[in-house]
Design a protein around this motif. Structure first.
Motif, PDB file in Angstrom:
ATOM      1  N   GLY A  94       0.776  -1.223   0.000  1.00 15.75           N
ATOM      2  CA  GLY A  94       0.000   0.000   0.000  1.00 15.75           C
ATOM      3  C   GLY A  94       0.808   1.274   0.000  1.00 15.75           C
ATOM      4  O   GLY A  94       0.271   2.341  -0.315  1.00 15.75           O
ATOM      5  N   GLU A  95       2.088   1.208   0.354  1.00 14.10           N
ATOM      6  CA  GLU A  95       2.895   2.421   0.357  1.00 14.10           C
ATOM      7  C   GLU A  95       3.392   2.722  -1.060  1.00 14.10           C
ATOM      8  O   GLU A  95       3.452   1.836  -1.910  1.00 14.10           O
ATOM      9  CB  GLU A  95       4.075   2.293   1.314  1.00 14.10           C
ATOM     10  CG  GLU A  95       5.194   1.397   0.841  1.00 14.10           C
ATOM     11  CD  GLU A  95       6.373   1.396   1.808  1.00 14.10           C
ATOM     12  OE1 GLU A  95       6.235   1.901   2.935  1.00 14.10           O
ATOM     13  OE2 GLU A  95       7.429   0.856   1.425  1.00 14.10           O
ATOM     14  N   PRO A  96       3.748   3.973  -1.354  1.00 11.06           N
ATOM     15  CA  PRO A  96       4.184   4.318  -2.708  1.00 11.06           C
ATOM     16  C   PRO A  96       5.562   3.750  -3.030  1.00 11.06           C
ATOM     17  O   PRO A  96       6.450   3.704  -2.180  1.00 11.06           O
ATOM     18  CB  PRO A  96       4.201   5.850  -2.698  1.00 11.06           C
ATOM     19  CG  PRO A  96       4.347   6.228  -1.254  1.00 11.06           C
ATOM     20  CD  PRO A  96       3.650   5.162  -0.477  1.00 11.06           C
ATOM     21  N   LEU A  97       5.719   3.300  -4.267  1.00 14.36           N
ATOM     22  CA  LEU A  97       6.997   2.836  -4.789  1.00 14.36           C
ATOM     23  C   LEU A  97       7.049   3.213  -6.256  1.00 14.36           C
ATOM     24  O   LEU A  97       6.026   3.198  -6.953  1.00 14.36           O
ATOM     25  CB  LEU A  97       7.125   1.315  -4.627  1.00 14.36           C
ATOM     26  CG  LEU A  97       8.406   0.671  -5.177  1.00 14.36           C
ATOM     27  CD1 LEU A  97       9.624   1.102  -4.368  1.00 14.36           C
ATOM     28  CD2 LEU A  97       8.292  -0.860  -5.181  1.00 14.36           C
ATOM     29  N   GLU A  98       8.226   3.565  -6.736  1.00 14.95           N
ATOM     30  CA  GLU A  98       8.411   3.880  -8.145  1.00 14.95           C
ATOM     31  C   GLU A  98       9.588   3.093  -8.675  1.00 14.95           C
ATOM     32  O   GLU A  98      10.600   2.912  -7.991  1.00 14.95           O
ATOM     33  CB  GLU A  98       8.647   5.383  -8.347  1.00 14.95           C
ATOM     34  CG  GLU A  98       8.735   5.789  -9.803  1.00 14.95           C
ATOM     35  CD  GLU A  98       8.844   7.296  -9.987  1.00 14.95           C
ATOM     36  OE1 GLU A  98       9.917   7.751 -10.433  1.00 14.95           O
ATOM     37  OE2 GLU A  98       7.866   7.994  -9.670  1.00 14.95           O
ATOM     38  N   ALA A  99       9.451   2.593  -9.902  1.00 16.87           N
ATOM     39  CA  ALA A  99      10.537   1.876 -10.561  1.00 16.87           C
ATOM     40  C   ALA A  99      10.493   2.182 -12.050  1.00 16.87           C
ATOM     41  O   ALA A  99       9.408   2.150 -12.663  1.00 16.87           O
ATOM     42  CB  ALA A  99      10.431   0.373 -10.327  1.00 16.87           C
ATOM     43  N   LEU A 100      11.636   2.515 -12.625  1.00 15.37           N
ATOM     44  CA  LEU A 100      11.749   2.786 -14.054  1.00 15.37           C
ATOM     45  C   LEU A 100      10.778   3.874 -14.514  1.00 15.37           C
ATOM     46  O   LEU A 100      10.240   3.841 -15.613  1.00 15.37           O
ATOM     47  CB  LEU A 100      11.532   1.511 -14.858  1.00 15.37           C
ATOM     48  CG  LEU A 100      12.454   0.336 -14.498  1.00 15.37           C
ATOM     49  CD1 LEU A 100      12.078  -0.897 -15.302  1.00 15.37           C
ATOM     50  CD2 LEU A 100      13.912   0.697 -14.716  1.00 15.37           C
ATOM     51  N   GLY A 101      10.549   4.834 -13.642  1.00 19.02           N
ATOM     52  CA  GLY A 101       9.683   5.958 -13.992  1.00 19.02           C
ATOM     53  C   GLY A 101       8.201   5.675 -13.868  1.00 19.02           C
ATOM     54  O   GLY A 101       7.380   6.525 -14.231  1.00 19.02           O
ATOM     55  N   GLU A 102       7.832   4.509 -13.356  1.00 17.12           N
ATOM     56  CA  GLU A 102       6.421   4.156 -13.193  1.00 17.12           C
ATOM     57  C   GLU A 102       6.089   3.962 -11.721  1.00 17.12           C
ATOM     58  O   GLU A 102       6.916   3.450 -10.950  1.00 17.12           O
ATOM     59  CB  GLU A 102       6.096   2.839 -13.925  1.00 17.12           C
ATOM     60  CG  GLU A 102       6.040   2.945 -15.418  1.00 17.12           C
ATOM     61  CD  GLU A 102       5.325   1.745 -16.044  1.00 17.12           C
ATOM     62  OE1 GLU A 102       4.610   1.026 -15.311  1.00 17.12           O
ATOM     63  OE2 GLU A 102       5.491   1.543 -17.253  1.00 17.12           O
TER      64      GLU A 102
END
Length: 248
Positions: A94-102
């Motif tokens: 549920g927490e925010p995560l970003e990978a490869l700009g997504e």
């Protein structure tokens, strides 16, 4: 454009996945190092991160060597940090995560293990479900309960129909045979298995829409009457199916 997806067979029947975009490359699960490092070298891709779904050895045994060779950061569930390889980033569903700009959705999917997570890339339309929702099946309940797994599958089943389900193993033969045993009149299932057999390929990854049509663990409402469980809840029907599969 969606991130480029490369499916890698590892060990006997495991899958690892490489995702590649303008900002680099990410790996989901690391069953063994050699085939993953070969693929990275062949494509001249630089690995920035390894996302881990759960702690089982056939999903993490390649982490140490891959990290040593690439310097990639290792990301996994905070709740399972004590039994995962050393984590550079501990995440919580549920927490925010970003990978490869997504943006990446972290979905809590206990059942197979109690700390299992799935990773959803909504922009590219991928969900990495490992041993929770699998092609034509679902994972064994090694740690969690049937109710846990049913809730996990329900969360995944709520994703958009076009989502590509990237599961952790090629269990097509066994899962397909069981599916036919409980859902013999399902023409979509027969068509899927015939297509896989004729092409001599795996049945994963596959869109969620196809899993909804052919995966018995997502078809509990359709199978309830055939199991003589007309008055049972969805979770109870799922539990019966999972118990049947365990002894199939």
């Amino acid at each position: 454009m969606p991130l480029e997806l490369v499916t890698l067979r590892c060990l006997k029947d495991n899958y690892a996945y490489l995702l590649h975009g303008d900002e680099g490359t990410v790996l989901v699960d690391a069953p063994e190092a050699a085939p993953i490092l070969r693929e990275l070298a062949a494509r001249d891709w630089s690995l920035s991160a390894i996302l881990l779904t759960h702690h089982h050895a056939d999903h993490v045994d390649g982490v140490a060597e891959i990290q040593r060779e690439t310097g990639a950061m290792v990301i996994g569930a905070a709740a399972d940090a004590h039994r995962l390889p050393p984590l550079d980033l501990r995440i919580t569903p549920g927490e925010p995560l970003e990978a490869l700009g997504e943006p990446v959705g972290i979905i809590d999917v206990p059942g197979h293990t109690v700390g299992h997570v799935a990773f959803h890339f909504p922009q590219s339309g991928y969900a990495f479900t490992a041993d929770s929702l699998m092609a034509l099946g679902c994972g064994r309940l090694f740690e969690g309960s049937a109710a846990m797994m049913w809730n996990s599958l329900s969360r995944l089943n709520a994703l958009p129909a076009e989502t590509l389900i990237c599961s952790g193993h090629d269990y097509c033969a066994g899962n397909g045979a069981f599916a036919l045993s409980v859902d013999p009149a399902n023409q979509a299932l027969r068509n899927r298995l015939e297509a896989v057999q004729s092409a001599r390929k795996s049945c994963a990854p596959a869109p969620l829409s196809l899993e909804r049509e052919t995966n018995p663990f997502l078809r509990v409402a359709a199978l309830r009457e055939g199991l003589g469980m007309e008055d049972a809840s969805d979770a109870e029907v799922f539990a019966r199916l999972r118990a049947m599969k365990d002894t199939f």
